[in-house]
Design an enzyme around this catalytic site. Structure first.
Site, PDB file in Angstrom:
ATOM      1  N   TYR A 177      11.418  -4.764  -7.228  1.00 28.04           N
ATOM      2  CA  TYR A 177      10.140  -4.772  -7.950  1.00 28.04           C
ATOM      3  C   TYR A 177       9.151  -3.698  -7.526  1.00 28.04           C
ATOM      4  CZ  TYR A 177       5.491  -6.464  -9.347  1.00 28.04           C
ATOM      5  OH  TYR A 177       4.231  -6.563  -9.850  1.00 28.04           O
ATOM      6  N   CYS A 218       0.851  -1.181   0.000  1.00 23.86           N
ATOM      7  CA  CYS A 218       0.000   0.000   0.000  1.00 23.86           C
ATOM      8  C   CYS A 218       0.886   1.229   0.000  1.00 23.86           C
ATOM      9  CB  CYS A 218      -0.903   0.027   1.247  1.00 23.86           C
ATOM     10  SG  CYS A 218      -2.010  -1.386   1.382  1.00 23.86           S
ATOM     11  N   ASN A 263       0.835   1.022   5.830  1.00 21.98           N
ATOM     12  CA  ASN A 263       1.510   0.236   4.799  1.00 21.98           C
ATOM     13  C   ASN A 263       2.289  -0.856   5.494  1.00 21.98           C
ATOM     14  OD1 ASN A 263       2.890  -0.722   2.540  1.00 21.98           O
ATOM     15  ND2 ASN A 263       4.489   0.837   2.699  1.00 21.98           N
ATOM     16  N   GLY A 264       2.001  -2.104   5.138  1.00 17.22           N
ATOM     17  CA  GLY A 264       2.700  -3.223   5.747  1.00 17.22           C
ATOM     18  C   GLY A 264       1.731  -4.309   6.168  1.00 17.22           C
ATOM     19  N   CYS A 298      15.768  -7.041   4.412  1.00 15.33           N
ATOM     20  CA  CYS A 298      15.020  -8.259   4.705  1.00 15.33           C
ATOM     21  C   CYS A 298      15.198  -9.218   3.539  1.00 15.33           C
ATOM     22  CB  CYS A 298      13.542  -7.959   4.913  1.00 15.33           C
ATOM     23  SG  CYS A 298      12.551  -9.452   5.196  1.00 15.33           S
ATOM     24  N   GLY A 333      -0.906   0.189  -4.944  1.00 20.12           N
ATOM     25  CA  GLY A 333      -2.219  -0.339  -4.617  1.00 20.12           C
ATOM     26  C   GLY A 333      -3.276   0.196  -5.550  1.00 20.12           C
ATOM     27  N   CYS A 379      12.724  -4.090   3.110  1.00 19.87           N
ATOM     28  CA  CYS A 379      12.326  -5.128   2.162  1.00 19.87           C
ATOM     29  C   CYS A 379      13.144  -5.057   0.876  1.00 19.87           C
ATOM     30  CB  CYS A 379      10.838  -4.973   1.846  1.00 19.87           C
ATOM     31  SG  CYS A 379      10.236  -6.070   0.548  1.00 19.87           S
ATOM     32  N   ASP A 415      13.872 -10.685 -16.211  1.00 18.72           N
ATOM     33  CA  ASP A 415      12.707 -10.378 -15.388  1.00 18.72           C
ATOM     34  C   ASP A 415      13.180 -10.186 -13.953  1.00 18.72           C
ATOM     35  OD1 ASP A 415      10.107  -9.844 -14.756  1.00 18.72           O
ATOM     36  OD2 ASP A 415       9.305 -11.792 -15.356  1.00 18.72           O
ATOM     37  N   ASP A 416      12.342  -9.535 -13.133  1.00 20.30           N
ATOM     38  CA  ASP A 416      12.784  -9.209 -11.768  1.00 20.30           C
ATOM     39  C   ASP A 416      12.570 -10.353 -10.794  1.00 20.30           C
ATOM     40  OD1 ASP A 416       9.924  -8.873 -10.803  1.00 20.30           O
ATOM     41  OD2 ASP A 416      10.035  -7.269 -12.270  1.00 20.30           O
ATOM     42  N   CYS A 424       6.139 -14.231   2.160  1.00 21.27           N
ATOM     43  CA  CYS A 424       6.322 -12.939   2.811  1.00 21.27           C
ATOM     44  C   CYS A 424       5.167 -12.726   3.776  1.00 21.27           C
ATOM     45  CB  CYS A 424       6.353 -11.813   1.776  1.00 21.27           C
ATOM     46  SG  CYS A 424       6.414 -10.163   2.527  1.00 21.27           S
ATOM     47  N   CYS A 462      12.073 -13.868   2.137  1.00 28.20           N
ATOM     48  CA  CYS A 462      11.462 -14.668   1.067  1.00 28.20           C
ATOM     49  C   CYS A 462      12.504 -15.442   0.273  1.00 28.20           C
ATOM     50  CB  CYS A 462      10.627 -13.782   0.145  1.00 28.20           C
ATOM     51  SG  CYS A 462      11.537 -12.459  -0.669  1.00 28.20           S
TER      52      CYS A 462
END
Length: 472
Positions: free
Chosen positions: A252, A12, A112-113, A447, A38, A246, A355-356, A392, A450
């Site tokens: 991305y 968000c 956001n989060g 972080c 978002g 993150c 690609d990412d 995540c 993932c």
């Protein structure tokens, strides 16, 4: 075939301004810059010193706000939000900013989060008599603040925030104050700016650029900032812990013209592409990137590999938001509507497709097929991030290991499934090197949960069960 599931989605975006006569309009423009974070709902709350005015709705910003809506939002203070539903269902009730009224006054909040201890906190609050109006984790903060039995926003905020675990940047506004805060690990980005005498806060610095605000600094982990008629006041609600911004923000999520802790996102992505070319070089004729977030990495790859970069894939910018189509044939047609391969660029060529990330694999499979249908002799897939092997829990919609293709298949199996001639990912060390954050901090202050399964916060058992659900 891969399962038909949506790809990676953003979190968000929040924007707030204190002390400007055009607060609502500037917030609207700021949210336009954050629309990529978002697209399911948008809202703005303003205050004129006495009353809070609210307008929000589902959909894109241009759908949520119609002619005349902004004019009804009076005041020199505003709080705005664009939402992607990572916690809670969609629908109007969960669109933010959330707005609550009580005998002590009104409060609006945006977030956001994602809070990983949402369920146990909610259960505890409900047992003590709280009644929730939404299904989003953001509402937890309102109940915790109210339970503090204080009418001072600073005290309420400072007492409630340490009870939360997870990723959060919060903005809370009352009739006479605005408060913002960032979790002690700094998992989400949040920046502070100035526009003349007004203070501005946004999830990304690209929002400052659009309205002409000057970047001042990033909000620090564990910091809360209060804005009121006397000015701006900062203090800590918790000591900062090991920084863990993150990594996917750089890879991305964030816009390429944003700066995250003074590192430009486009530059970081170019460096990731260069590092990828060092680690996973290949004999090829041309490099292309998947629009839009992979373009910067593809340019970096081409520069390092000394191969020409070409627009081998074109994105149709006039395709609206899509829905699950009723048949496989129509789903395939939907992909072709969004992306087109440029036959004149790829025909007869050995193509490096950068690609990412690969989350569930469906999109990559279809893009490889597009390129080969357009005559590409070979398609070599290069990913500017490590394999995503764990969920995540902090605001991105990868909820179980079962959904993640890299957690359940080897690189060679993935290559065969998508029909590529080769497939390589960037290493975790290459990711840290490419982004270029502080090497003296653990994980360079990022972080990597993932990619490694090592999370910066405690993960409750009900979430941990999702981690081990797959084979990875």
């Amino acid at each position: 075939m891969f399962p038909e599931i949506k790809g990676l989605n953003e979190e968000c975006g929040l924007f707030a301004i204190w002390g400007h006569p055009e607060a609502a309009k500037l917030t609207y423009y700021g949210l336009h810059s954050l629309q990529h974070r978002g697209q399911e709902g948008a809202g703005i709350v303003t205050i004129d010193g006495e009353e809070l005015y609210v307008h929000k709705n589902t959909g894109l910003l241009t759908e949520a706000f119609q002619a005349g809506d902004l004019e009804r939002l009076s005041g020199r203070q505003a709080l705005g939000h664009v939402r992607y539903a990572t916690a809670g269902r969609g629908g109007y009730d969960n669109v933010q900013p959330l707005h609550f009224k009580s005998e002590d006054g009104s409060i609006a909040m945006a977030h956001n989060g994602n809070l990983v201890n949402y369920q146990p906190l909610k259960s505890e609050l409900e047992r003590s008599g709280s009644i929730f109006q939404t299904t989003t984790d953001t509402e937890i903060l309102a109940h915790l603040m109210k339970r503090g039995h204080s009418d001072d926003l600073r005290k309420q905020f400072k007492e409630a925030l340490p009870q939360l675990t997870g990723a959060y940047s919060f903005a809370v506004m009352t009739e006479d104050e605005l408060a913002v805060a960032l979790d002690p690990h700094g998992l989400r980005p949040l920046s502070l700016g100035r526009l003349g005498d007004a203070f501005v806060v946004a999830s990304e610095t690209c929002a400052f650029d659009l309205i002409g605000a000057d970047y001042v600094r990033d909000v620090e982990p564990g910091e809360m900032i209060i804005f009121n008629e006397r000015g701006m006041f900062s203090e800590r609600f918790m000591e900062a812990k090991e920084r863990a911004l993150c990594s996917m923000e750089y890879v991305y999520l964030a816009r390429p013209d944003s700066n995250l802790e003074q590192i430009n996102v486009h530059t970081a992505r170019k460096q990731l592409g260069k590092q990828l070319a060092i680690e996973a070089d290949v004999d090829a004729d041309v490099v292309t990137g998947v629009p839009d977030s992979s373009i910067s990495a593809a340019i970096g790859f081409s520069e390092q590999a000394k191969l020409p970069y070409e627009l081998g894939l074109i994105k149709n910018r006039y395709v609206g938001r899509t829905f699950i189509q009723p048949s496989q044939a129509l789903r395939e047609q939907g992909v072709k509507m969004k992306l087109s391969a440029v036959r004149g660029v790829v025909e007869g060529k050995r193509v490096v497709m950068v690609d990412d990330s690969i989350v569930r694999g469906t999109t990559s499979q279809r893009i490889v097929r597009l390129l080969k249908d357009a005559g590409a002799a070979e398609v070599h897939v290069r990913i500017s991030a490590p394999p995503i092997i764990r969920p995540c829990f902090y605001g991105i919609d990868t909820s179980t290991t079962d959904e993640l293709i890299a957690a359940n298949h080897s690189t060679e199996e993935m290559r065969e499934m998508m029909g590529a001639d080769s497939l390589r990912f960037l290493s975790v060390d290459g990711l840290k090197t490419g982004i270029g954050r502080d090497a003296k901090q653990p994980n360079c202050g990022q972080c990597l949960g993932c990619f490694t399964g090592e999370y910066p916060t405690a993960i409750p058992n009900e979430h941990r069960d999702l981690v081990v659900a797959g084979k990875g």
